[in-house]
Scaffold this active site. Structure first.
Site, PDB file in Angstrom:
ATOM      1  N   ASP A   9       0.859  -1.192   0.000  1.00  0.00           N
ATOM      2  CA  ASP A   9       0.000   0.000   0.000  1.00  0.00           C
ATOM      3  C   ASP A   9       0.891   1.237   0.000  1.00  0.00           C
ATOM      4  O   ASP A   9       1.775   1.372   0.856  1.00  0.00           O
ATOM      5  CB  ASP A   9      -0.903  -0.035   1.238  1.00  0.00           C
ATOM      6  CG  ASP A   9      -1.942   1.081   1.225  1.00  0.00           C
ATOM      7  OD1 ASP A   9      -3.128   0.776   1.026  1.00  0.00           O
ATOM      8  OD2 ASP A   9      -1.561   2.252   1.412  1.00  0.00           O
ATOM      9  N   ASP A 109      -3.854   2.490  -5.088  1.00  0.00           N
ATOM     10  CA  ASP A 109      -2.538   2.511  -4.428  1.00  0.00           C
ATOM     11  C   ASP A 109      -2.212   1.218  -3.697  1.00  0.00           C
ATOM     12  O   ASP A 109      -1.361   1.206  -2.826  1.00  0.00           O
ATOM     13  CB  ASP A 109      -2.435   3.713  -3.467  1.00  0.00           C
ATOM     14  CG  ASP A 109      -3.117   3.454  -2.144  1.00  0.00           C
ATOM     15  OD1 ASP A 109      -4.105   2.700  -2.119  1.00  0.00           O
ATOM     16  OD2 ASP A 109      -2.649   4.003  -1.132  1.00  0.00           O
ATOM     17  N   GLU A 110      -2.909   0.127  -4.046  1.00  0.00           N
ATOM     18  CA  GLU A 110      -2.588  -1.102  -3.317  1.00  0.00           C
ATOM     19  C   GLU A 110      -2.784  -2.354  -4.147  1.00  0.00           C
ATOM     20  O   GLU A 110      -3.600  -2.388  -5.070  1.00  0.00           O
ATOM     21  CB  GLU A 110      -3.400  -1.179  -2.032  1.00  0.00           C
ATOM     22  CG  GLU A 110      -4.886  -1.183  -2.240  1.00  0.00           C
ATOM     23  CD  GLU A 110      -5.617  -1.110  -0.909  1.00  0.00           C
ATOM     24  OE1 GLU A 110      -5.718  -0.007  -0.346  1.00  0.00           O
ATOM     25  OE2 GLU A 110      -6.045  -2.172  -0.435  1.00  0.00           O
TER      26      GLU A 110
HETATM   27  P1  DGT Z   1      -2.001   5.746   4.109  1.00  0.00           P
HETATM   28  O1  DGT Z   1      -2.163   4.524   3.255  1.00  0.00           O
HETATM   29  O2  DGT Z   1      -2.636   5.644   5.444  1.00  0.00           O
HETATM   30  O3  DGT Z   1      -0.570   6.206   4.213  1.00  0.00           O
HETATM   31  O4  DGT Z   1      -2.781   6.952   3.401  1.00  0.00           O
HETATM   32  P2  DGT Z   1      -3.465   7.030   1.973  1.00  0.00           P
HETATM   33  O5  DGT Z   1      -3.742   8.479   1.711  1.00  0.00           O
HETATM   34  O6  DGT Z   1      -2.651   6.360   0.921  1.00  0.00           O
HETATM   35  O7  DGT Z   1      -4.836   6.287   2.235  1.00  0.00           O
HETATM   36  P3  DGT Z   1      -5.525   5.063   1.492  1.00  0.00           P
HETATM   37  O8  DGT Z   1      -4.525   4.013   1.145  1.00  0.00           O
HETATM   38  O9  DGT Z   1      -6.688   4.662   2.334  1.00  0.00           O
HETATM   39  O10 DGT Z   1      -6.118   5.704   0.173  1.00  0.00           O
HETATM   40  C1  DGT Z   1      -5.391   5.862  -1.035  1.00  0.00           C
HETATM   41  C2  DGT Z   1      -5.805   7.155  -1.718  1.00  0.00           C
HETATM   42  O11 DGT Z   1      -7.212   7.167  -1.970  1.00  0.00           O
HETATM   43  C3  DGT Z   1      -5.547   8.409  -0.884  1.00  0.00           C
HETATM   44  O12 DGT Z   1      -4.234   8.903  -1.060  1.00  0.00           O
HETATM   45  C4  DGT Z   1      -6.589   9.355  -1.363  1.00  0.00           C
HETATM   46  C5  DGT Z   1      -7.755   8.483  -1.760  1.00  0.00           C
HETATM   47  N1  DGT Z   1      -8.769   8.468  -0.690  1.00  0.00           N
HETATM   48  C6  DGT Z   1      -8.769   7.727   0.444  1.00  0.00           C
HETATM   49  N2  DGT Z   1      -9.851   7.972   1.197  1.00  0.00           N
HETATM   50  C7  DGT Z   1     -10.573   8.906   0.525  1.00  0.00           C
HETATM   51  C8  DGT Z   1     -11.816   9.576   0.773  1.00  0.00           C
HETATM   52  O13 DGT Z   1     -12.491   9.366   1.777  1.00  0.00           O
HETATM   53  N3  DGT Z   1     -12.227  10.477  -0.174  1.00  0.00           N
HETATM   54  C9  DGT Z   1     -11.511  10.714  -1.330  1.00  0.00           C
HETATM   55  N4  DGT Z   1     -11.972  11.593  -2.214  1.00  0.00           N
HETATM   56  N5  DGT Z   1     -10.349  10.108  -1.591  1.00  0.00           N
HETATM   57  C10 DGT Z   1      -9.885   9.214  -0.692  1.00  0.00           C
HETATM   58 CA    CA Z   2      -2.235   4.136   1.024  1.00  0.00          CA
HETATM   59 CA    CA Z   3      -4.915   1.993   0.054  1.00  0.00          CA
END
Ligand code: DGT
Ligand code: CA
Ligand code: CA
Length: 362
Positions: A9, A109-110
């Site tokens: 991820d 992203d995963e």
């Molecule tokens: P992490 O994995 O905890 O370091 O953080 P992220 O930002 O990579 O989170 P993840 O893996 O759950 O989600 C991947 C991408 O998907 C994130 O960079 C932005 C998008 N995303 C996640 N949650 C939401 C949401 O609730 N709304 C929108 N518009 N996009 C989202």
């Molecule tokens: Ca992520």
């Molecule tokens: Ca993810």
């Protein structure tokens, strides 16, 4: 055989990509926003870098709330640019593909991957391989990610989430139970908010608690198949193979629904960006397709597929969406609820005469 399964991820993905484009934002709180356009601050946070998270900013929080939390800082608010993130995602996935036996991408992203054969079932070799993957992804794309390796998918997913950012967590088969038992039950793959509530009412707080529940008491609240899944998964038994949806002869995208649903309109609304992404890939590859499929993963994790094949190949987005809608309605007509849903195109031929487009699946 001991399987060696990975889950990778990317860290704070959209925000991390934005940091590459503008290194000056690396040292300030950075918020990637989905502006709805009504007022200057209406909309939600897509994601944020760790500096912003430290100050309480979270995905799906209203932008106005994030602004308040970051008041007095040099925080930057950037508009989400999905095409850019997809380009990075594709690059990263292509790197991983070079290393693994099978890959199952489960989001922008995963991805899951199976390296049982490549590592010869040796966790030390697998660990070295994953370090190399992480290094290559960083060297070529300047992105960090967190990876878990374990004997099955359920545990690999828990492991990738265990240490973030830039984590690598290896769960040896003999440590599987000790690793999983203390985890909150809602972290178990397939346990959504609704089921978490039901389980908590049964006094099940951790995965260990769940593993100790006998099958009969689970079957009193869940159907048989899901009960068996929960019982096995919580005890470290998960045979789910890593399945490559994206093979050379087809292109597909699969998403996890925000909540289980049997409502075609709600599902299509969430699936639309993935269909558009899939369509971009079709255009990029320069192919026409003859078959369109919808893949539904039900709440009991079984899989249903519906396919439509036509005589004249094409690559038109509107017709593609129409076909997917029809297939989805047919699939849901059986009264099922979906947890994940995917779209797939196959039976490729080389794209040539664009005038076929509007006729496709008409
Ligand atoms: P992490 O994995 O905890 O370091 O953080 P992220 O930002 O990579 O989170 P993840 O893996 O759950 O989600 C991947 C991408 O998907 C994130 O960079 C932005 C998008 N995303 C996640 N949650 C939401 C949401 O609730 N709304 C929108 N518009 N996009 C989202
Ligand atoms: Ca992520
Ligand atoms: Ca993810």
């Amino acid at each position: 055989m001991t399987r060696v399964i990975g889950h990778l991820d990317l860290d704070y993905f959209y925000a991390q990509v934005e940091e590459i484009g503008d290194p000056s934002v690396k040292n300030v709180p950075l918020v990637v926003c989905v502006f709805s356009g009504r007022t200057e601050t209406s909309g939600v946070v897509s994601t944020a870098n760790y500096r912003a998270r430290k100050m309480g900013v979270r995905s799906s929080m209203p932008i106005a709330v994030a602004k308040r939390r970051l008041e007095g800082t040099e925080a930057k608010f950037i508009r989400m640019d999905r095409a850019k993130y997809e380009a990075y995602s594709n690059q990263v996935m292509d790197i991983i593909k070079e290393y693994v036996d099978v890959m199952e991408q489960t989001g922008i992203d995963e991805t899951f991957f199976d390296i049982t054969r490549k590592s010869e079932e040796d966790y030390a070799a697998a660990t070295a391989m994953v370090k190399d993957i992480k290094l290559t992804v960083f060297e070529r794309e300047k992105l960090t990610c967190s990876v878990g390796i374990a004997p099955n998918k359920v545990a690999a997913k828990l492991a990738s989430d265990f240490k973030k950012p830039d984590g690598l967590t290896v769960i040896l088969p003999e440590n599987l139970k000790a690793f999983m038992d203390p985890m909150p039950v809602e972290k178990l793959y397939g346990v959504g908010p609704k089921n978490t509530q039901i389980l908590k009412e049964l006094g099940v707080m951790t995965i260990g608690d769940l593993g100790r529940k006998d099958l009969e008491s689970l079957e009193r609240v869940f159907d048989r198949k899901f009960s068996v899944y929960l019982h096995n998964a919580a005890n470290g038994f998960d045979d789910e193979p890593v399945v490559s949806y994206i093979e050379a002869k087809q292109i597909s995208r699969i998403i996890t629904l925000k909540q289980d649903s049997g409502d075609s309109q709600a599902i299509v609304a969430q699936l639309s960006p993935a269909i558009e992404d899939l369509h971009r890939k079709v255009i990029e590859k320069g192919v026409f397709f003859r078959s369109v499929s919808v893949i539904g993963i039900l709440t009991d994790l079984s899989i249903k597929t519906r396919t439509k094949t036509v005589e004249v190949p094409g690559n038109d987005l509107l017709s593609l969406k129409k076909a997917i809608n029809e297939l989805l309605v047919a699939l849901l007509g059986e009264g099922v609820e979906l947890r994940r849903v995917g779209a797939r195109v196959s039976d490729f031929s080389e794209a040539k005469n664009q005038s076929f487009l509007s006729e496709y699946l008409g």
